[in-house]
Write an enzyme that holds these catalytic residues in place. Structure first.
Site, PDB file in Angstrom:
ATOM      1  N   ARG A  39     -10.277  -1.226  79.640  1.00 40.75           N
ATOM      2  CA  ARG A  39     -10.464   0.133  79.096  1.00 40.75           C
ATOM      3  C   ARG A  39      -9.692   0.312  77.789  1.00 40.75           C
ATOM      4  NH1 ARG A  39      -9.226   3.352  84.557  1.00 40.75           N
ATOM      5  NH2 ARG A  39      -7.894   1.515  84.780  1.00 40.75           N
ATOM      6  N   ASP A  61     -11.867  -8.726  79.798  1.00 39.23           N
ATOM      7  CA  ASP A  61     -12.097  -8.855  81.244  1.00 39.23           C
ATOM      8  C   ASP A  61     -11.518 -10.208  81.658  1.00 39.23           C
ATOM      9  OD1 ASP A  61     -13.069  -9.340  83.778  1.00 39.23           O
ATOM     10  OD2 ASP A  61     -15.087  -8.596  83.351  1.00 39.23           O
ATOM     11  N   ASN A  84      -0.735  -9.239  86.311  1.00 40.71           N
ATOM     12  CA  ASN A  84      -0.762  -8.016  87.133  1.00 40.71           C
ATOM     13  C   ASN A  84      -2.172  -7.512  87.416  1.00 40.71           C
ATOM     14  OD1 ASN A  84       0.297  -5.160  87.972  1.00 40.71           O
ATOM     15  ND2 ASN A  84      -1.017  -4.795  86.190  1.00 40.71           N
ATOM     16  N   TYR A 150      -9.180  -9.210 100.501  1.00 37.53           N
ATOM     17  CA  TYR A 150      -8.090  -8.788  99.604  1.00 37.53           C
ATOM     18  C   TYR A 150      -6.802  -9.512  99.998  1.00 37.53           C
ATOM     19  CZ  TYR A 150      -4.475  -6.230  97.194  1.00 37.53           C
ATOM     20  OH  TYR A 150      -3.377  -5.930  96.419  1.00 37.53           O
ATOM     21  N   PRO A 180       4.822  -6.151  96.255  1.00 36.58           N
ATOM     22  CA  PRO A 180       5.120  -4.809  96.776  1.00 36.58           C
ATOM     23  C   PRO A 180       4.258  -4.423  97.972  1.00 36.58           C
ATOM     24  CG  PRO A 180       4.301  -4.756  94.476  1.00 36.58           C
ATOM     25  CD  PRO A 180       3.983  -6.095  95.052  1.00 36.58           C
ATOM     26  N   GLY A 181       4.773  -3.432  98.705  1.00 38.74           N
ATOM     27  CA  GLY A 181       3.971  -2.714  99.705  1.00 38.74           C
ATOM     28  C   GLY A 181       3.253  -1.573  99.009  1.00 38.74           C
ATOM     29  N   LEU A 182       3.145  -0.431  99.663  1.00 41.83           N
ATOM     30  CA  LEU A 182       2.354   0.683  99.109  1.00 41.83           C
ATOM     31  C   LEU A 182       2.955   1.254  97.822  1.00 41.83           C
ATOM     32  CD1 LEU A 182       1.396   2.906 102.201  1.00 41.83           C
ATOM     33  CD2 LEU A 182       0.026   1.129 101.090  1.00 41.83           C
ATOM     34  N   VAL A 183       2.173   1.221  96.766  1.00 39.40           N
ATOM     35  CA  VAL A 183       2.567   1.808  95.482  1.00 39.40           C
ATOM     36  C   VAL A 183       1.459   2.802  95.112  1.00 39.40           C
ATOM     37  CG1 VAL A 183       3.273   1.320  93.101  1.00 39.40           C
ATOM     38  CG2 VAL A 183       3.314  -0.526  94.799  1.00 39.40           C
ATOM     39  N   THR A 185      -0.887   4.326  92.873  1.00 38.54           N
ATOM     40  CA  THR A 185      -1.488   4.085  91.543  1.00 38.54           C
ATOM     41  C   THR A 185      -2.981   4.422  91.686  1.00 38.54           C
ATOM     42  OG1 THR A 185      -2.091   1.821  92.138  1.00 38.54           O
ATOM     43  CG2 THR A 185       0.080   2.098  91.137  1.00 38.54           C
TER      44      THR A 185
HETATM   45  P1  NDP Z   1      -4.368   0.063  89.193  1.00 46.45           P
HETATM   46  O1  NDP Z   1      -5.777   0.194  89.679  1.00 46.45           O
HETATM   47  O2  NDP Z   1      -3.629   1.309  88.849  1.00 46.45           O
HETATM   48  O3  NDP Z   1      -4.306  -0.943  87.962  1.00 46.45           O
HETATM   49  C1  NDP Z   1      -5.048  -2.136  87.946  1.00 46.45           C
HETATM   50  C2  NDP Z   1      -5.084  -2.684  86.535  1.00 46.45           C
HETATM   51  O4  NDP Z   1      -5.801  -3.922  86.546  1.00 46.45           O
HETATM   52  C3  NDP Z   1      -5.781  -1.749  85.561  1.00 46.45           C
HETATM   53  O5  NDP Z   1      -5.037  -1.696  84.373  1.00 46.45           O
HETATM   54  C4  NDP Z   1      -7.124  -2.431  85.317  1.00 46.45           C
HETATM   55  O6  NDP Z   1      -7.542  -2.178  83.989  1.00 46.45           O
HETATM   56  C5  NDP Z   1      -6.734  -3.905  85.463  1.00 46.45           C
HETATM   57  N1  NDP Z   1      -7.874  -4.755  85.775  1.00 46.45           N
HETATM   58  C6  NDP Z   1      -8.644  -4.757  86.894  1.00 46.45           C
HETATM   59  N2  NDP Z   1      -9.632  -5.644  86.774  1.00 46.45           N
HETATM   60  C7  NDP Z   1      -9.502  -6.222  85.538  1.00 46.45           C
HETATM   61  C8  NDP Z   1     -10.229  -7.205  84.839  1.00 46.45           C
HETATM   62  N3  NDP Z   1     -11.318  -7.799  85.355  1.00 46.45           N
HETATM   63  N4  NDP Z   1      -9.816  -7.555  83.603  1.00 46.45           N
HETATM   64  C9  NDP Z   1      -8.723  -6.964  83.042  1.00 46.45           C
HETATM   65  N5  NDP Z   1      -7.986  -6.024  83.674  1.00 46.45           N
HETATM   66  C10 NDP Z   1      -8.375  -5.656  84.908  1.00 46.45           C
HETATM   67  O7  NDP Z   1      -3.607  -0.733  90.362  1.00 46.45           O
HETATM   68  P2  NDP Z   1      -2.085  -1.232  90.504  1.00 46.45           P
HETATM   69  O8  NDP Z   1      -1.285  -0.928  89.319  1.00 46.45           O
HETATM   70  O9  NDP Z   1      -1.627  -0.755  91.817  1.00 46.45           O
HETATM   71  O10 NDP Z   1      -2.338  -2.794  90.654  1.00 46.45           O
HETATM   72  C11 NDP Z   1      -1.709  -3.774  89.855  1.00 46.45           C
HETATM   73  C12 NDP Z   1      -1.504  -5.028  90.678  1.00 46.45           C
HETATM   74  O11 NDP Z   1      -0.582  -4.762  91.728  1.00 46.45           O
HETATM   75  C13 NDP Z   1      -2.759  -5.579  91.348  1.00 46.45           C
HETATM   76  O12 NDP Z   1      -2.743  -6.982  91.256  1.00 46.45           O
HETATM   77  C14 NDP Z   1      -2.599  -5.148  92.808  1.00 46.45           C
HETATM   78  O13 NDP Z   1      -3.275  -6.005  93.688  1.00 46.45           O
HETATM   79  C15 NDP Z   1      -1.099  -5.254  92.947  1.00 46.45           C
HETATM   80  N6  NDP Z   1      -0.512  -4.500  94.051  1.00 46.45           N
HETATM   81  C16 NDP Z   1      -0.726  -3.145  94.153  1.00 46.45           C
HETATM   82  C17 NDP Z   1      -0.159  -2.446  95.207  1.00 46.45           C
HETATM   83  C18 NDP Z   1      -0.408  -0.986  95.418  1.00 46.45           C
HETATM   84  O14 NDP Z   1      -0.145  -0.490  96.543  1.00 46.45           O
HETATM   85  N7  NDP Z   1      -0.875  -0.239  94.423  1.00 46.45           N
HETATM   86  C19 NDP Z   1       0.719  -3.120  96.170  1.00 46.45           C
HETATM   87  C20 NDP Z   1       0.842  -4.528  95.964  1.00 46.45           C
HETATM   88  C21 NDP Z   1       0.275  -5.175  94.925  1.00 46.45           C
HETATM   89  P3  NDP Z   1      -9.035  -1.903  83.500  1.00 46.45           P
HETATM   90  O15 NDP Z   1      -9.767  -1.239  84.628  1.00 46.45           O
HETATM   91  O16 NDP Z   1      -8.859  -1.034  82.301  1.00 46.45           O
HETATM   92  O17 NDP Z   1      -9.562  -3.259  83.166  1.00 46.45           O
HETATM   93  C1  8X3 Z   2      -1.718  -3.419  98.007  1.00 45.80           C
HETATM   94  C2  8X3 Z   2      -0.973  -2.946  99.197  1.00 45.80           C
HETATM   95  O1  8X3 Z   2      -1.230  -2.540 101.703  1.00 45.80           O
HETATM   96  O2  8X3 Z   2      -2.778  -1.413 100.197  1.00 45.80           O
HETATM   97  O3  8X3 Z   2      -1.588  -4.779  97.853  1.00 45.80           O
HETATM   98  O4  8X3 Z   2      -2.977  -3.791 100.610  1.00 45.80           O
HETATM   99  S1  8X3 Z   2      -2.056  -2.665 100.478  1.00 45.80           S
END
Ligand code: NDP
Ligand code: 8X3
Length: 250
Positions: A39, A61, A84, A150, A180-183, A185
């Site tokens: 985005r 992407d 990330n 997942y 991490p666990g639950l964040v 976002t």
């Molecule tokens: P968000 O959905 O807030 O952010 C995800 C980010 O990934 C966005 O910036 C999105 O950007 C980018 N993204 C997704 N697909 C693509 C792609 N194909 N190419 C480039 N960028 C991509 O989620 P989080 O911040 O929570 O997630 C970040 C990471 O943390 C992930 O790997 C997630 O699995 C991990 N995580 C999250 C947890 C949670 O509870 N939230 C817990 C544990 C781990 P855009 O759409 O603009 O491309």
């Molecule tokens: C993201 C945390 O528990 O929603 O990795 O899968 S959970």
């Protein structure tokens, strides 16, 4: 403590959540940023906010290998790679899962991570410095019902991180998995395709981690002295004790 002045940090998934928080904390610590996401407007807005920092945005992407190769050929030295970008799609029994959802998760969370890592690490080795950080999850340590694919992608990230550290032994390159666990976002919004009510129930009755909580842990990993490698950090909200164990006040 290691200084981040003049270090270049490439953050995938910087347009939201944990990646965006990483951009803010690393900018504050004096690093130069390369921000990756699909985005463009989000990246432009963030770059404007961080105008006191050197920010290069790559609209990309991470699943598109040819595009990743082309984009990275335009990028100068990366000192810290934060893998990330990632997502979940759906929460279904495996026998009822959607192929499209699986492919999106596997392509993003595993293949995208591998492409970036494969293309960036050789430069780190040549320059004799670098750090690769992976975003794993509690889901990669403990599978939960309906989380099947997942959870498998996050288990893969944990194994890739471990394997990379083994393969880089003898070099100064550090490798960390931050799990991490639950964040709270946009993660659950994406998982449930914009169903906000369903997304909110994930965090209902408990205090989840914030993206900033996780970004600060990543910053901590990156700023240890060069002889210290934090291999794996598992962090959860105080209201969580495992992939399926929560303290919810209902
Ligand atoms: P968000 O959905 O807030 O952010 C995800 C980010 O990934 C966005 O910036 C999105 O950007 C980018 N993204 C997704 N697909 C693509 C792609 N194909 N190419 C480039 N960028 C991509 O989620 P989080 O911040 O929570 O997630 C970040 C990471 O943390 C992930 O790997 C997630 O699995 C991990 N995580 C999250 C947890 C949670 O509870 N939230 C817990 C544990 C781990 P855009 O759409 O603009 O491309
Ligand atoms: C993201 C945390 O528990 O929603 O990795 O899968 S959970």
């Amino acid at each position: 403590m290691m200084s981040l002045q003049n270090q270049t940090v490439l953050i995938t998934g910087a347009s939201s959540g944990i990646g965006e928080a990483c951009a803010r904390v690393f900018a504050e610590a004096g690093a130069k940023l390369i921000l990756v996401a699909r985005r463009q407007e989000r990246l432009e807005e963030l770059a404007k906010e961080l105008s006191n920092t050197s920010v290069h945005s790559l609209v990309l992407d991470v699943c598109d290998r040819a595009a990743v190769e082309a984009a990275l050929s335009t990028v100068s030295a990366v000192d810290i790679l934060i893998n990330n970008a990632g997502l979940s799609r759906g929460l279904n029994k495996l026998q009822e899962g959607e192929f499209q959802d699986w492919e999106e998760m596997i392509d993003t969370n595993i293949k995208g991570v591998l492409y970036l890592t494969r293309l960036i690490v050789p430069g780190m080795i040549n320059r004799g410095r670098g750090h690769v950080v992976f975003l794993g999850s509690t889901a990669g340590h403990q599978t939960y019902p309906n989380g099947n694919v997942y959870c498998a992608t996050k288990a893969a990230v944990r194994v890739i991180s471990e394997g990379l550290k083994q393969d880089l032994l003898g070099t100064p390159i550090r490798v960390s998995s931050v799990d991490p666990g639950l964040v709270e976002t946009e993660f659950s919004q994406v998982r449930f395709r914009g169903n906000s009510d369903r997304a909110k129930t994930v965090y209902q009755g408990l205090t989840p981690l914030t993206p900033m909580d996780v970004a600060e842990v990543i910053l901590f990993c990156a700023t240890r002295p060069p002889h210290v490698n934090l291999s794996e950090v598992l962090l959860m909200p105080t209201d969580q004790a495992g992939s399926m164990l929560f303290n919810r006040q209902t």
